[in-house]
Design a protein around this motif. Structure first.
Motif, PDB file in Angstrom:
ATOM      1  N   ALA A   1       0.938  -1.140   0.027  1.00 33.69           N
ATOM      2  CA  ALA A   1      -0.022  -0.076  -0.208  1.00 33.69           C
ATOM      3  C   ALA A   1       0.790   1.146   0.048  1.00 33.69           C
ATOM      4  O   ALA A   1       0.489   2.296  -0.547  1.00 33.69           O
ATOM      5  N   LEU A   2       2.099   1.156   0.586  1.00 33.37           N
ATOM      6  CA  LEU A   2       2.873   2.330   0.720  1.00 33.37           C
ATOM      7  C   LEU A   2       3.400   2.417  -0.547  1.00 33.37           C
ATOM      8  O   LEU A   2       3.478   3.694  -1.188  1.00 33.37           O
ATOM      9  N   ARG A   3       3.980   1.426  -1.155  1.00 30.93           N
ATOM     10  CA  ARG A   3       4.481   1.590  -2.529  1.00 30.93           C
ATOM     11  C   ARG A   3       3.461   2.233  -3.592  1.00 30.93           C
ATOM     12  O   ARG A   3       3.976   2.986  -4.484  1.00 30.93           O
ATOM     13  N   GLU A   4       2.168   1.987  -3.518  1.00 29.05           N
ATOM     14  CA  GLU A   4       1.169   2.544  -4.307  1.00 29.05           C
ATOM     15  C   GLU A   4       1.174   4.136  -4.042  1.00 29.05           C
ATOM     16  O   GLU A   4       0.855   4.985  -5.004  1.00 29.05           O
ATOM     17  N   LEU A   5       1.186   4.392  -2.757  1.00 28.57           N
ATOM     18  CA  LEU A   5       1.129   5.677  -2.504  1.00 28.57           C
ATOM     19  C   LEU A   5       2.099   6.620  -3.097  1.00 28.57           C
ATOM     20  O   LEU A   5       1.975   7.759  -3.605  1.00 28.57           O
ATOM     21  N   LEU A   6       3.292   6.010  -2.883  1.00 33.07           N
ATOM     22  CA  LEU A   6       4.541   6.662  -3.302  1.00 33.07           C
ATOM     23  C   LEU A   6       4.655   7.010  -4.739  1.00 33.07           C
ATOM     24  O   LEU A   6       4.963   7.863  -5.121  1.00 33.07           O
ATOM     25  N   GLU A   7       3.874   6.346  -5.516  1.00 32.96           N
ATOM     26  CA  GLU A   7       3.671   6.438  -7.107  1.00 32.96           C
ATOM     27  C   GLU A   7       2.754   7.310  -7.350  1.00 32.96           C
ATOM     28  O   GLU A   7       2.806   8.186  -8.294  1.00 32.96           O
ATOM     29  N   ARG A   8       1.871   7.562  -6.277  1.00 28.40           N
ATOM     30  CA  ARG A   8       0.929   8.445  -6.684  1.00 28.40           C
ATOM     31  C   ARG A   8       1.062   9.928  -6.000  1.00 28.40           C
ATOM     32  O   ARG A   8       0.635  10.949  -6.516  1.00 28.40           O
ATOM     33  N   CYS A   9       1.752   9.982  -5.017  1.00 24.24           N
ATOM     34  CA  CYS A   9       1.992  11.305  -4.165  1.00 24.24           C
ATOM     35  C   CYS A   9       3.292  11.965  -4.149  1.00 24.24           C
ATOM     36  O   CYS A   9       4.389  11.070  -4.115  1.00 24.24           O
ATOM     37  N   GLU A  10       3.380  13.192  -3.777  1.00 23.79           N
ATOM     38  CA  GLU A  10       4.765  13.778  -3.507  1.00 23.79           C
ATOM     39  C   GLU A  10       5.202  13.393  -2.245  1.00 23.79           C
ATOM     40  O   GLU A  10       6.403  13.440  -2.394  1.00 23.79           O
ATOM     41  N   ARG A  11       4.286  13.436  -1.385  1.00 21.10           N
ATOM     42  CA  ARG A  11       5.088  13.186  -0.028  1.00 21.10           C
ATOM     43  C   ARG A  11       3.934  12.213   0.685  1.00 21.10           C
ATOM     44  O   ARG A  11       2.772  12.137   0.696  1.00 21.10           O
ATOM     45  N   VAL A  12       4.342  11.283   1.517  1.00 20.51           N
ATOM     46  CA  VAL A  12       3.692  10.267   2.105  1.00 20.51           C
ATOM     47  C   VAL A  12       4.204  10.092   3.527  1.00 20.51           C
ATOM     48  O   VAL A  12       5.413  10.136   3.869  1.00 20.51           O
ATOM     49  N   PHE A  13       3.020  10.193   4.479  1.00 16.29           N
ATOM     50  CA  PHE A  13       3.148   9.674   5.735  1.00 16.29           C
ATOM     51  C   PHE A  13       2.553   8.349   6.146  1.00 16.29           C
ATOM     52  O   PHE A  13       1.646   8.090   5.637  1.00 16.29           O
ATOM     53  N   VAL A  14       3.137   7.774   7.413  1.00 18.36           N
ATOM     54  CA  VAL A  14       2.629   6.570   7.804  1.00 18.36           C
ATOM     55  C   VAL A  14       2.274   6.768   9.096  1.00 18.36           C
ATOM     56  O   VAL A  14       2.957   7.252  10.102  1.00 18.36           O
ATOM     57  N   LEU A  15       1.001   6.458   9.431  1.00 25.77           N
ATOM     58  CA  LEU A  15       0.197   6.281  10.549  1.00 25.77           C
ATOM     59  C   LEU A  15      -0.147   4.870  11.179  1.00 25.77           C
ATOM     60  O   LEU A  15      -0.371   4.016  10.449  1.00 25.77           O
ATOM     61  N   GLY A  16      -0.280   4.607  12.394  1.00 27.14           N
ATOM     62  CA  GLY A  16      -0.651   3.316  12.915  1.00 27.14           C
ATOM     63  C   GLY A  16      -1.044   3.385  14.366  1.00 27.14           C
ATOM     64  O   GLY A  16      -0.818   4.191  15.205  1.00 27.14           O
ATOM     65  N   LEU A  17      -1.901   2.225  14.643  1.00 33.84           N
ATOM     66  CA  LEU A  17      -2.415   2.213  16.049  1.00 33.84           C
ATOM     67  C   LEU A  17      -1.735   0.710  16.550  1.00 33.84           C
ATOM     68  O   LEU A  17      -2.129  -0.320  15.701  1.00 33.84           O
ATOM     69  N   SER A  18      -1.345   0.716  17.612  1.00 35.04           N
ATOM     70  CA  SER A  18      -1.168  -0.233  18.371  1.00 35.04           C
ATOM     71  C   SER A  18      -0.054  -1.193  17.588  1.00 35.04           C
ATOM     72  O   SER A  18       1.263  -0.905  17.335  1.00 35.04           O
ATOM     73  N   MET A  19      -0.126  -2.442  17.145  1.00 38.65           N
ATOM     74  CA  MET A  19       0.567  -3.075  16.225  1.00 38.65           C
ATOM     75  C   MET A  19       0.856  -2.282  14.860  1.00 38.65           C
ATOM     76  O   MET A  19       1.921  -2.330  14.170  1.00 38.65           O
ATOM     77  N   GLY A  20      -0.318  -1.742  14.578  1.00 44.19           N
ATOM     78  CA  GLY A  20      -0.103  -0.745  13.544  1.00 44.19           C
ATOM     79  C   GLY A  20       1.093   0.004  13.359  1.00 44.19           C
ATOM     80  O   GLY A  20       1.770   0.716  12.429  1.00 44.19           O
TER      81      GLY A  20
END
Length: 259
Positions: free
Chosen positions: A76-95
């Motif tokens: 999913a991150l690689r998909e976003l990196l192809e689409r967006c100029e800047r990407v942030f990752v967010l997560g809850l608990s194990m996420g």
């Protein structure tokens, strides 16, 4: 197996700033859906995948491990990196641990990290017994819906497959060793009372990352699933402000890469 109602993955095509949200162990996108929709409403491109083995029934989870869960957020991150100029990752608990590993592995491609009640260790004597006990006992009691707010509930499994708990323990140990490679700006929010993940996990993360830009926020009214609890709005606002500070174009349409 069909996905449980409300546990479906979520995707929104917005502007040139993207966010990837990672849900927790035995949980589903439902726990982060309000957060995802908040950011989407403010013009961000949002991806909230469903981890393999989650969102259906615990029997399905038994066939998966951390490599499957991480592979899905990495995709999913690689998909976003192809689409967006800047990407942030967010997560809850194990996420949160998934998000931290993405930051460690992808380096400057990840612009910042936001974690809520992140887990980094399976605690207690049971952790050391897992390698053997998982062959004798299939499941243990679930950990879903640790929420202070009355009427708010998390869609999650009521049983935890011990094979998956053992895999989670191995994953946490791996991520713990990679924390010094995390040097992106970091926003860490954790609850004062959490019946699933102790405050020691947040303290260890803060003590081991190499990030120079760090903000720690204490959530005083919520339990573990704070994104569905009393402090949810604060989490949403803090994360949006954090992203907006680092990516001033947030919420604005513009040229995108790879699209």
């Amino acid at each position: 197996m069909p996905v449980l109602p409300g546990a479906e993955p979520y995707r929104h095509e917005g502007g040139e700033v993207g966010v990837l949200l990672c849900h927790g162990f035995t949980g589903s996108p439902q726990s982060l859906r309000p957060w995802a929709e908040y950011l989407a409403a403010r013009g961000l491109t949002v991806s909230l995948p469903l981890l393999p083995g989650h969102g259906t029934r615990w029997e399905d989870m038994r066939l998966t491990g951390w490599q499957d869960w991480y592979a899905e957020v990495d995709r999913a991150l690689r998909e976003l990196l192809e689409r967006c100029e800047r990407v942030f990752v967010l997560g809850l608990s194990m996420g949160g641990a998934l998000a931290l590993r993405l930051a460690a592995k992808h380096g400057r491609a990840v612009s910042g990290v936001v974690v809520v009640n992140p887990g980094i260790k399976v605690h207690g004597a049971a952790a050391y017994a897992l390698p053997a006990v998982r062959h004798l006992v299939a499941t243990t009691k679930g950990v879903a819906s640790d929420i202070a707010k009355e009427g708010s509930a998390e869609i999650g499994y009521d049983r935890v497959p011990l094979h998956c708990a053992h895999s989670l323990r191995n994953f946490f140990r791996l991520v713990d060793g990679e924390l010094p490679r995390v040097n992106q700006p970091l926003l860490l929010l954790h609850s004062a009372v959490d019946h699933v993940v102790p405050p020691a996990d947040s303290a260890r993360i803060l003590g081991r990352v190499s990030s120079a830009d760090v903000r720690e926020v204490l959530l005083e009214q919520s339990y573990h699933v704070a994104t569905l609890d009393y402090d949810a709005e604060r989490i949403f606002e803090e994360s949006h402000a954090f992203i907006g500070r680092l990516a001033p174009t947030v919420g604005k349409k513009g040229s995108t890469t790879g699209g």
